[in-house]
Write a protein that holds these residues in place. Structure first.
Motif, mmCIF file in Angstrom:
data_model
loop_
_atom_site.group_PDB
_atom_site.id
_atom_site.type_symbol
_atom_site.label_atom_id
_atom_site.label_comp_id
_atom_site.label_asym_id
_atom_site.label_seq_id
_atom_site.Cartn_x
_atom_site.Cartn_y
_atom_site.Cartn_z
ATOM 1 N N ASP A 230 49.220 43.708 42.670
ATOM 2 C CA ASP A 230 48.828 42.584 43.512
ATOM 3 C C ASP A 230 47.456 42.777 44.145
ATOM 4 O OD1 ASP A 230 51.415 41.882 42.827
ATOM 5 O OD2 ASP A 230 52.260 42.371 44.759
ATOM 6 N N ASP A 231 47.002 44.020 44.228
ATOM 7 C CA ASP A 231 45.645 44.326 44.701
ATOM 8 C C ASP A 231 45.341 43.767 46.079
ATOM 9 O OD1 ASP A 231 44.582 46.021 42.832
ATOM 10 O OD2 ASP A 231 43.869 44.445 41.502
ATOM 11 N N LEU A 232 46.316 43.883 46.972
ATOM 12 C CA LEU A 232 46.129 43.393 48.337
ATOM 13 C C LEU A 232 45.509 44.478 49.217
ATOM 14 C CD1 LEU A 232 49.599 41.645 48.785
ATOM 15 C CD2 LEU A 232 47.434 40.591 48.103
ATOM 16 N N PRO B 242 46.364 44.002 31.534
ATOM 17 C CA PRO B 242 46.582 42.750 30.809
ATOM 18 C C PRO B 242 47.483 42.883 29.592
ATOM 19 C CG PRO B 242 44.437 43.631 30.252
ATOM 20 C CD PRO B 242 45.020 44.546 31.296
ATOM 21 N N SER C 180 41.636 37.625 46.885
ATOM 22 C CA SER C 180 41.773 36.253 46.393
ATOM 23 C C SER C 180 41.533 35.241 47.489
ATOM 24 C CB SER C 180 43.176 36.025 45.837
ATOM 25 O OG SER C 180 43.411 36.857 44.752
ATOM 26 N N ILE C 181 42.054 35.525 48.663
ATOM 27 C CA ILE C 181 42.045 34.485 49.697
ATOM 28 C C ILE C 181 41.353 34.927 50.973
ATOM 29 C CG2 ILE C 181 44.182 33.450 48.836
ATOM 30 C CD1 ILE C 181 45.608 34.807 51.242
ATOM 31 N N GLU C 182 41.120 36.203 51.143
ATOM 32 C CA GLU C 182 40.613 36.681 52.422
ATOM 33 C C GLU C 182 39.108 36.945 52.348
ATOM 34 O OE1 GLU C 182 42.280 38.100 49.979
ATOM 35 O OE2 GLU C 182 43.141 39.977 50.695
ATOM 36 N N TRP D 214 40.774 23.638 30.713
ATOM 37 C CA TRP D 214 41.036 23.088 32.042
ATOM 38 C C TRP D 214 40.026 21.999 32.344
ATOM 39 C CZ3 TRP D 214 41.897 28.224 35.182
ATOM 40 C CH2 TRP D 214 43.066 28.832 34.696
ATOM 41 N N PHE E 263 38.669 31.572 43.823
ATOM 42 C CA PHE E 263 38.093 30.731 44.874
ATOM 43 C C PHE E 263 36.743 31.303 45.284
ATOM 44 C CE2 PHE E 263 42.662 29.976 45.191
ATOM 45 C CZ PHE E 263 42.694 28.590 45.157
ATOM 46 N N LYS E 264 35.728 30.498 45.204
ATOM 47 C CA LYS E 264 34.368 30.941 45.500
ATOM 48 C C LYS E 264 34.154 30.954 47.008
ATOM 49 C CE LYS E 264 32.877 31.187 41.202
ATOM 50 N NZ LYS E 264 32.482 32.471 40.626
ATOM 51 N N LYS E 265 33.577 32.028 47.490
ATOM 52 C CA LYS E 265 33.328 32.147 48.918
ATOM 53 C C LYS E 265 31.833 32.072 49.213
ATOM 54 C CE LYS E 265 37.618 32.978 49.988
ATOM 55 N NZ LYS E 265 38.116 34.210 49.417
ATOM 56 N N TYR F 6 50.227 37.762 52.692
ATOM 57 C CA TYR F 6 50.425 38.762 53.741
ATOM 58 C C TYR F 6 51.533 38.363 54.707
ATOM 59 C CZ TYR F 6 46.113 40.605 51.922
ATOM 60 O OH TYR F 6 45.181 41.124 51.070
ATOM 61 N N THR G 87 43.078 35.239 40.949
ATOM 62 C CA THR G 87 44.178 35.357 40.010
ATOM 63 C C THR G 87 43.790 34.622 38.732
ATOM 64 O OG1 THR G 87 45.246 33.290 40.643
ATOM 65 C CG2 THR G 87 45.734 35.235 41.990
ATOM 66 N N ARG G 88 44.660 34.652 37.736
ATOM 67 C CA ARG G 88 44.348 33.944 36.504
ATOM 68 C C ARG G 88 44.302 32.425 36.712
ATOM 69 N NH1 ARG G 88 49.773 32.964 33.072
ATOM 70 N NH2 ARG G 88 51.309 33.483 34.652
ATOM 71 N N PHE G 89 44.869 31.991 37.840
ATOM 72 C CA PHE G 89 44.911 30.548 38.058
ATOM 73 C C PHE G 89 43.613 30.004 38.642
ATOM 74 C CE2 PHE G 89 49.349 31.945 38.248
ATOM 75 C CZ PHE G 89 49.842 31.200 37.197
ATOM 76 N N LYS G 90 42.909 30.878 39.385
ATOM 77 C CA LYS G 90 41.734 30.356 40.083
ATOM 78 C C LYS G 90 41.009 31.500 40.789
ATOM 79 C CE LYS G 90 39.214 27.325 42.546
ATOM 80 N NZ LYS G 90 38.153 26.530 41.914
ATOM 81 N N MET H 58 43.440 26.709 48.485
ATOM 82 C CA MET H 58 43.488 28.176 48.487
ATOM 83 C C MET H 58 44.662 28.707 49.303
ATOM 84 S SD MET H 58 40.530 30.956 49.444
ATOM 85 C CE MET H 58 40.656 30.857 51.230
ATOM 86 N N THR I 41 44.082 36.255 31.171
ATOM 87 C CA THR I 41 44.521 36.974 32.357
ATOM 88 C C THR I 41 43.410 36.892 33.396
ATOM 89 O OG1 THR I 41 43.544 39.091 31.737
ATOM 90 C CG2 THR I 41 45.706 38.570 30.817
ATOM 91 N N ARG I 42 43.660 37.466 34.560
ATOM 92 C CA ARG I 42 42.611 37.440 35.587
ATOM 93 C C ARG I 42 41.404 38.279 35.176
ATOM 94 N NH1 ARG I 42 43.794 42.021 40.058
ATOM 95 N NH2 ARG I 42 45.403 43.177 38.956
ATOM 96 N N TRP J 298 30.866 39.500 38.983
ATOM 97 C CA TRP J 298 30.876 40.200 37.693
ATOM 98 C C TRP J 298 29.521 40.031 37.019
ATOM 99 C CZ3 TRP J 298 36.235 38.372 35.479
ATOM 100 C CH2 TRP J 298 37.248 38.932 36.282
#
Lengths: 409, 409, 409, 409
Positions: C269-271, C204, C315-317, B409, C52-54, B165, C47-50, B121, B47-48, C409
């Motif tokens: 969704d934690d937006l 989870p 995740s994206i912002e 992966w 994204f590093k900022k 969004y 998300t569990r898929f990825k 992304m 999971t995440r 983390w």
């Protein structure tokens, strides 16, 4: 120092000019927004547990038109009325049409009813019994005939057809029977008529619904031809469904025919439009206005020719005020959407500016459009507060003489 | 008085004969059921919040094939393996293909990955940036090339593309960009190749997903042509969605290409197939078997050419046993569905006998197919209890030497 | 003719006076609203898929405090920061506290983490293995100790504990083990400390979650005593759940301890707060402000002592802008709720005036509070547009030197 | 070589012995399972769109008892009948009781109805109007009096109370009024009487329901005392809710009083028990049987004293067959749950063997209990196939003389 509302509007106009919004265009759009009210929305309705009877409910189709006329007089936004056959069955549809015109209205969509006769318990056009299917199709054809008599150009089709149990019925055959019924009805349409095909997630079918989602309605319509389009009832979706995405998708395909507006939090709650999640209604209008600027003329024309209709079931609230509230809520969210600066939004979207684009849409929602609505109503000679105007009009007291138990159906 | 299982099977056979079921046909069908396992299902996932690392996870695509080969040896049902590019990227795909064949397998569907690079992304084929769209399409084309090298005939497409969004992106343009990417990829397919288009309700997009439901995937596929079909992931639907209805609908349209099987109670939980609601899986197979008897050859052929694939994310359970459990659960529900007497069901449906038809379907579900599965496995020379056979095989201990942290992966 | 914003505010003040709203009280309330930001909200997540590093993500707890300090400087609303152990583990917590104070902050809630070690895969305080339960409890006790060192008065407890499969675990024993762990931890609290117990619908755990809803968290807290209260994460509910009803219920019981604010449309969704359904946030504040006027002092005090915290996964912002946007959205909806005339609402409710009472609440939502927020920010010497102030501050460019891959983390 | 069913049963018995199951205990349990049917389940009901009238529906409470008696004669499992006041209002309740006894039945739970009078449109015990609250409480007290006359020991309370719009009503006051009404009613109970408090997610309230979930019902019951318990209607939950977890939780608290069994896929669909997701019903019985072996006597006693009741709304299916089907489905899933080897399951759970424990539960579900049910029915002198027995009995033809339109309400 003038009236508060005048000053508020002056400030509003100034603010919008600064944002690059053409206020005259906004006002023209707002004035042009017409929303059809349903004859059955003036009658009693309820839940499976109880229909609470209200005093003053119309006793026949003519009294429903009387009530609808009041809503139009007060809002200027509801010149047409949808009818339901046989709930609005009359001997002489020419008379119904004339009466509507005499009170300043026109008949809008005609809605066949193939779910309230005992024969339809296990399906109408999808019933395993061919005689029942025939009967249902005949009723659809009868409604096309009614359209001609009342001057309607929209046949609005909702089928309650579905099943309650796995295995109960043959899903693929029902799919085919449904298409056959639609095809025969489509053939009967005049060239100026639209067929609007509604879908629904569930209820009254609790296992499957023959037209369960937009995809099934869309595919049915695509097979029929250009006069068939999809009708989106905002309450007919699975929990969480992004309705404005579906709206946008259908617009892009040139297949969005109309709306049944109402609100819901759980199932098909049929509450007053805009009362549960006003932002969703705003976002629907955002997609429509976006499409109305598309480079593709089909998309633009589709966006400009949507049939906006209300479909509510008033369980606890007074009927006419509930309708006026819905109209006001629709105007409010539409007005807010008109304040979106689409050039800004598109530019930010093109730059992948997530927070910028989001803000450019949301900030329009946060504006107070009361001064705008007030100004537009005044310019049209309408009451600035239609609800108060209704409550002060004495009409509710006037119709009390109808008593209790006016037939909605 | 023979073995318990022999007597149980004898009784079972007798019972089915009485019900009018051709047991040899059932056994043939059951033997013929092949389910593809995914290479990534042998690796770590989670999971995440956390990916728990397991001992013995494969360190490369060849070790994944080793594990898949074990599953096939024990079940006889999993001759092909789906791969994910670039997770299964190798220098020499001919070598991968040969290795697969050397362990008794073939490469099945090729799954492009356009969601794990930073560029993606905000979307891959629907990104506002044309260079990213180009990059994504190029990867799709690369995967078609991989297909040729590994001998695959199915391109399985899932796009994580969506937004978080309202207002973030231009929904209609993204729809068009998606179709353009699909069209270019479709052109590159050889005539023996299928394109399977997957849809998903939400995640990782939390506002909208570009291919959000079967209707969008279906419409995309319909525009492309006969080699494009829809892939149904059983976990990718809104709460309450009737999945078997969608299955039935797509079969009737000749557009059901395959499944990603897994279980869910909430979102896209990706649990072991058949572990949450086994009746749903049975009802899916009921619809497929129903369609395989259709009068329309297109429907029959579609029903007979479905690509059955597993797509699970094993967060807490050991990978190979989880896969074996899924295969067993699929066989169990398929076997039960094979016991439905379709003539009876159809006759009862035609008579509108609600409870009779429901019972004719459900009662097959209530039968114990263990004797049947045991008999079929014995006839094929397979272990009668694949799970026990695996646990006793020593394979898990054997792969412990791989250590922790094999790359999924 | 002064500045636009001055004139807008003057008009706003006049309007509110007419509505019977004490604008000075409103401004005092608005100034008094403090919202805690989470240290982890400044780091990468996904998300569990990825993930994204900022660029510019903090590399340690001190840099997280730097970022939080910027948010507080720009908004004046975020004086405390929640920390997560071990994500924010440091050798010297006194140093962390001092550093926080040096940048104008205090440490807020301490959040134990009992879900990211391999031991916790099948549960922490509810694990069938007593040694793992012991380890988890020890970590909770360690966090109480950290609280003393950093000067925190809130222990914020979220357990990822749950199961994925029916039968996997013994539900009632896990319930008892959970209560035992809470009781032992509760005993360790100082008298000024609160224990905030969070619940979650799923994830989870995909079959069951040990603390699945408010009722389970409430019952656990009630058994512990007055220092234990419930934490409502707005995204942790089943689809359709009326969150403000739960808020109201817990207020009436004197057991609402705090919020984790975020937005959701589908799952957790934690937006960004207020981005999906702003009306829901407004209605939550309506219930809180209603309760703050209750005749029962316990209810009033509960309403006045709620810990408002943000819990988002970006995740994206970009992180800091996302936090500023959330604060602004909270202030906007809180400000709107402050404009409700509760006397009017209560009077209409008492008369069973459905549409009147609904309107009295909703109409406050439709007002534009931008002039008010602008005025309040100016009076506090804060930037009137915190987002623009941030973008123009150069801070984002400044932290770019941190590079990519700062550990969240 | 005897009859097929005899051989099947012999094999079944042998199989269970091997699995360590005490078949006599199983049969005793199965014989002991009693399920109450509702008087209103024999009458017409439907959806808000239509109540389809059936031939032969009972015209009064006595005829409902006649029908219930037939169900009991055929199943041996339904000795009590729940009544609804005023739907089952009679002049002489002693006569009703005697009549029930004369046809082999007893009166079970008494269900007050405070939702079908016009006064209750905006709430009964939570109405803002004190006179309506008084009237509702008086009806509850009247029902306690009816209980004494008919010999009932269970007062089953469902309140339709809720609201449709945000702001419509004062949520906390309604909460308090509800508790006051319950407290006054509780005081009136004799010491042998239970009060069962039902909750519901939504409908007919579409914004909020005063008792919206198990937590609210539980808290209300806890404040009242030991005679108050929670009633779980399986269809009254949010989508995805883990009902068996709630069952397990309430058992652990000693507060699970009873069930209203039915099936649902979407909302409160009120379909035949076990028809939508039979595995869920099995898992509920698993939790109950687990609790019946608890070390805590309170938990054991609670598990042994659950009031099992059916609550269905038969829209399309014949009433008596629908009831027989529900009873059979309950017996089937209960029988399967009785085949779980709890020692095995507990041992595997204690070892954290996820797949092992899951399999130990699920594999019981996959067994065919038809031979067992047949044997038990034969031993009790009951028809082995109650549905066929009913269809062949001529009873349906017999009651046709009642005609159409028997009043359900």
């Amino acid at each position: 120092m003038g009236q508060w509302s005048d000053r508020a509007y002056a400030l509003f106009e100034e603010q919008q000019a600064e944002r690059g919004i053409d206020i005259e265009w906004v006002k023209g759009r707002l004035t042009g927004l017409k929303v059809e009210t349903p004859s059955w929305g003036y009658g009693d309705s309820g839940t499976r547990f109880k229909v609470f009877k209200k005093v003053g409910v119309p006793r026949n189709p003519f009294e429903k038109l009387d009530d609808a006329a009041v809503v139009h007089q007060l809002t200027g936004a509801c010149p047409t009325v949808a009818i339901h056959i046989p709930w609005d069955k009359v001997d002489d549809y020419g008379e119904l049409r004339s009466y509507a015109e005499s009170v300043g209205l026109r008949i809008g969509a005609v809605n066949p009813n193939v779910f309230q006769e005992d024969d339809y318990m296990l399906g109408s056009v999808t019933n395993a019994d061919p005689q029942i299917r025939r009967k249902a199709i005949n009723h659809l054809l009868e409604c096309v005939d009614v359209m001609k008599q009342v001057g309607s150009d929209a046949l609005s089709l909702w089928f309650a057809d579905g099943t309650n149990y796995p295995g109960q019925a043959h899903l693929r055959r029902r799919k085919q029977w449904l298409q056959e019924a639609l095809a025969e009805t489509y053939q009967a349409l005049s060239s100026n008529m639209k067929m609007l095909i509604e879908y629904k997630f569930f209820e009254p079918g609790f296992y499957h619904t023959d037209l369960a989602d937009w995809g099934m309605a869309f595919n049915a319509a695509a097979k029929l031809g250009p006069q068939a389009e999809v009708l989106v009832d905002t309450g007919h979706h699975a929990p969480g469904t992004n309705v404005e995405h579906i709206v946008s998708y259908l617009l892009d395909e040139g297949k969005l025919g109309g709306f049944h507006f109402n609100s819901r939090k759980y199932a098909d709650d049929d509450l007053i439009v805009g009362s549960t999640n006003p932002y969703e209604l705003f976002l629907i209008f955002y997609q429509i206005l976006e499409a109305s600027r598309d480079v593709n003329p089909l998309v633009r024309e589709t966006a400009e020719n949507i049939a906006y209709m209300i479909d509510q079931s008033h369980s606890i609230e007074p009927k006419i005020p509930a309708m006026i509230r819905s109209i006001a809520n629709i105007q409010t969210q539409y007005a807010k959407a008109l304040l979106i600066n689409h050039d800004d939004v598109r530019a930010l979207q093109a730059k992948n500016d997530v927070l910028g684009a989001e803000n450019a849409v949301r900030s329009a929602f946060e504006m107070d459009v009361t001064p705008l609505l007030t100004a537009v109503r005044e310019e049209q000679g309408l009451p600035v507060d239609p609800m108060r105007a209704f409550l002060e009009s004495g009409y509710q007291e006037h119709i009390a003489s109808r008593g209790i138990g006016g037939s909605s159906w």
